[in-house]
Write an enzyme that holds these catalytic residues in place. Sequence first.
Site, PDB file in Angstrom:
ATOM      1  N   ARG A 121       0.808  -1.220   0.000  1.00 36.07           N
ATOM      2  CA  ARG A 121       0.000   0.000   0.000  1.00 36.07           C
ATOM      3  C   ARG A 121       0.843   1.273   0.000  1.00 36.07           C
ATOM      4  O   ARG A 121       0.378   2.336  -0.388  1.00 36.07           O
ATOM      5  CB  ARG A 121      -0.939   0.007   1.210  1.00 36.07           C
ATOM      6  CG  ARG A 121      -0.264   0.164   2.548  1.00 36.07           C
ATOM      7  CD  ARG A 121      -1.281   0.437   3.648  1.00 36.07           C
ATOM      8  NE  ARG A 121      -2.037  -0.733   4.024  1.00 36.07           N
ATOM      9  CZ  ARG A 121      -1.825  -1.443   5.133  1.00 36.07           C
ATOM     10  NH1 ARG A 121      -0.832  -1.100   5.938  1.00 36.07           N
ATOM     11  NH2 ARG A 121      -2.571  -2.472   5.430  1.00 36.07           N
ATOM     12  N   GLU A 155      -6.913  -5.486   3.844  1.00 33.27           N
ATOM     13  CA  GLU A 155      -6.647  -4.130   4.316  1.00 33.27           C
ATOM     14  C   GLU A 155      -5.588  -3.433   3.465  1.00 33.27           C
ATOM     15  O   GLU A 155      -4.752  -2.689   3.976  1.00 33.27           O
ATOM     16  CB  GLU A 155      -6.248  -4.134   5.792  1.00 33.27           C
ATOM     17  CG  GLU A 155      -7.305  -4.749   6.695  1.00 33.27           C
ATOM     18  CD  GLU A 155      -7.003  -4.579   8.180  1.00 33.27           C
ATOM     19  OE1 GLU A 155      -6.088  -3.808   8.512  1.00 33.27           O
ATOM     20  OE2 GLU A 155      -7.684  -5.224   8.984  1.00 33.27           O
ATOM     21  N   ARG A 200     -15.246   3.825   4.466  1.00 38.73           N
ATOM     22  CA  ARG A 200     -15.999   2.566   4.548  1.00 38.73           C
ATOM     23  C   ARG A 200     -16.874   2.368   3.315  1.00 38.73           C
ATOM     24  O   ARG A 200     -16.848   1.318   2.665  1.00 38.73           O
ATOM     25  CB  ARG A 200     -16.856   2.582   5.813  1.00 38.73           C
ATOM     26  CG  ARG A 200     -17.737   1.375   6.009  1.00 38.73           C
ATOM     27  CD  ARG A 200     -18.689   1.627   7.170  1.00 38.73           C
ATOM     28  NE  ARG A 200     -18.000   1.705   8.447  1.00 38.73           N
ATOM     29  CZ  ARG A 200     -18.498   2.319   9.521  1.00 38.73           C
ATOM     30  NH1 ARG A 200     -19.670   2.943   9.452  1.00 38.73           N
ATOM     31  NH2 ARG A 200     -17.824   2.334  10.654  1.00 38.73           N
ATOM     32  N   GLU A 256     -12.479 -10.874  10.330  1.00 42.28           N
ATOM     33  CA  GLU A 256     -11.848 -10.820  11.650  1.00 42.28           C
ATOM     34  C   GLU A 256     -12.826 -10.132  12.601  1.00 42.28           C
ATOM     35  O   GLU A 256     -13.478  -9.158  12.216  1.00 42.28           O
ATOM     36  CB  GLU A 256     -10.537 -10.015  11.635  1.00 42.28           C
ATOM     37  CG  GLU A 256      -9.419 -10.591  10.792  1.00 42.28           C
ATOM     38  CD  GLU A 256      -8.194  -9.659  10.749  1.00 42.28           C
ATOM     39  OE1 GLU A 256      -8.171  -8.663  11.507  1.00 42.28           O
ATOM     40  OE2 GLU A 256      -7.271  -9.942   9.964  1.00 42.28           O
TER      41      GLU A 256
END
Length: 524
Positions: A121, A155, A200, A256
Site C-alpha cells: 500500500r 486491508e 468505509r 476478523e
Amino acid sequence: MRVSIASSAAVALGLATQVAAIDPLVIKGSKWFNQKTGAQFFVKGVDYQPDITSTSQVRDPLADSSICTRDLPFLKDLGVNAIRVYQTEPFGDHDDCMQMLSDAGIYVMLDLSTPTYTINRSSPSYDADLLGYYQQKVDTFGQYDNVFAFIAGNEATNMVNNTDTSAYVKAALRDVKAYIKSKDLTIPVGYATNDDADIRWQLQTYFDCGSEEEQADFYGVNLYEWCGETATFESSGYVDVVKNFTNWDVPVLLTEYGCNAVKPRTFPEIASIYGTDMTSTFSGGFVYEYVEEDNEYGLVSVSGTKGTKTADYDNFKKALAAVSPKGVTMSSYTPSGKQQSCPSVGAAYDWMASSTLPPTPSNATCDCMMKSLSCVSKLKTVPTSTDDLASFGESVGNIFGTVCADVDCGDVSTDATKGVYGKYSFCNAVERVSWVVNAWYVEQRGVDGSCDFGGFAETTKATLSDDSTCSDQKDSTTSSGGSSSNKDSDEDSDSGSSSKSSGASSMAALSAGAAVVLAAAVMF
C-alpha cells in the site's frame, strides 16, 4: 452478482481428487449455501496462522501435518466449521492437513498474498510475477473441495491516503477470477477490509462495482468495535456496519472480529452475528485468532507439538455453542440485492482509485520488450536479501529520478487515480528499470558511458529491432484481461498476511513514478 456461482459449481467436484469428504459450498446472490443440502451456510470460523515469525519467512501451517495434528482437536472442540489461513505457499505437501480438515467438516478460506508476494500500500504496483504466484496458489489449492474461497487483499487500503492501492488489488482479483474460470473451477475471490469510517462506503462500493469479471465475489470486514459486556449492537457501531450492506448483492462476512480491550473476552457479539441482528445480511465470521501471540488475541497457546487453552478459549466455545443461526433454503431464496455504482474519484470524495483498472500482466510482453533493449540492468532478478534489496531500491530510485526528469517514462508508469497505465507498467522492477536506462542510452545516442549508471547497467545486443509487436504478446497460461472500464502497532502495510501478527517485509516491485524508491527496501 449477475451470474450465480452455484450454476457451475458441480464442475469442481470432479477436479478435487484429494479431498471428497465434505459438501461443496456455492454462492447464490448474497448468501452461501451447502450445495448438497440446500441449507444456508454461516461461517463459524477462526483466523488460523500458527507459528508466524517476525521475519520475512513465510510459514505454511497447512504443509506441516504435525501442526495440523496438534491443532485439529482444538478446532473440533471449539465447534468451528471454517478457518481463514493468511499465509500458505504453492509448494509442499498439503494433502494430509487438508484431508484432516475435510474429515472434520472444516472449510478453508485462503489469502493469496504473503509478506513477500503482495501489493504494497505504500507504493502499489502489480506485475506478472505476482499474478504468476497467485495462479500457482490456485493450482495448488484448487484441487481441494474444502477450499471455499480466496482473498485477494487484506486491508490493502486502510486510510484515506492510500486508496489508489485498491485499483491494483482489484485488477489482481479480476485476473485471479479469470484464471480460476479458465481452470473450470468455481472458487469465489473476495476482499477483506478494515472498518475505517472515512472510506468505509467508498471501499465496499468500489469492490462491488464494475463488470462481473471485476466485481469481488464476496466482501469481508475486519471489525473490532464491540468491546466488553457493556457494549451493545447499537453502541458498538455494529448496527451501522450492517445497515451499510442492506440489499447487498454478494455475501458479506466478518473476516476478523473480537476486540480484546476488555479481558477476558466473553464474545457477546456472537449472539448478534448469528442472531436476527445480522443473519439476514452477514454470513457469519472468523474470530481473531487461534494462536496466542504478543497481541494477546489467541485462543490457544502453542509450543512445539503442545497446545494450551487460554482464558478466551472456553468463553468463545460457550458463546459459539449457544447460537444456531436461522437461514433460508437455496431453493426458496430469490436474490434481490443491487450492485453498487463505483465511487466518485477525487480528493473531495476521499477516493483516488479509478474504476479503470491496470491491465492484465503478461510475461510475454515484458520478455519481448527486453529483447528490444540495448542497455539493461546487470541484475536479472530483484535481490532477496535485505541489504541487497535496499541497495537495489536506492539505485533504482536514483535512476528513475534522473532519467524520468528528462525522458518520458510513461511506458513504465502508472496513475491509478487517472486510470492511466503504461504498456510495460506491469513488468517487474528489473525489466522496468532496464527500460528506463535504455531510454537514456537512446536519448544520448549511445555515447560512451551513457549505459553505465555507476556500474548498474550494461550494454547488450538487441534481438528485436523495435518493440512494436510486444503489446500483442500474451501468456498462454494467463487469461487476457486488459484495461477495463489491523489495530495493533505491528499492523501489516500490505494486502496480504495476518493483519496483526507479522512484522514482515514486503517484496513489492517498483512503483513507476518519476522519482521513487523501491518499496521493497523498506522493512515493516
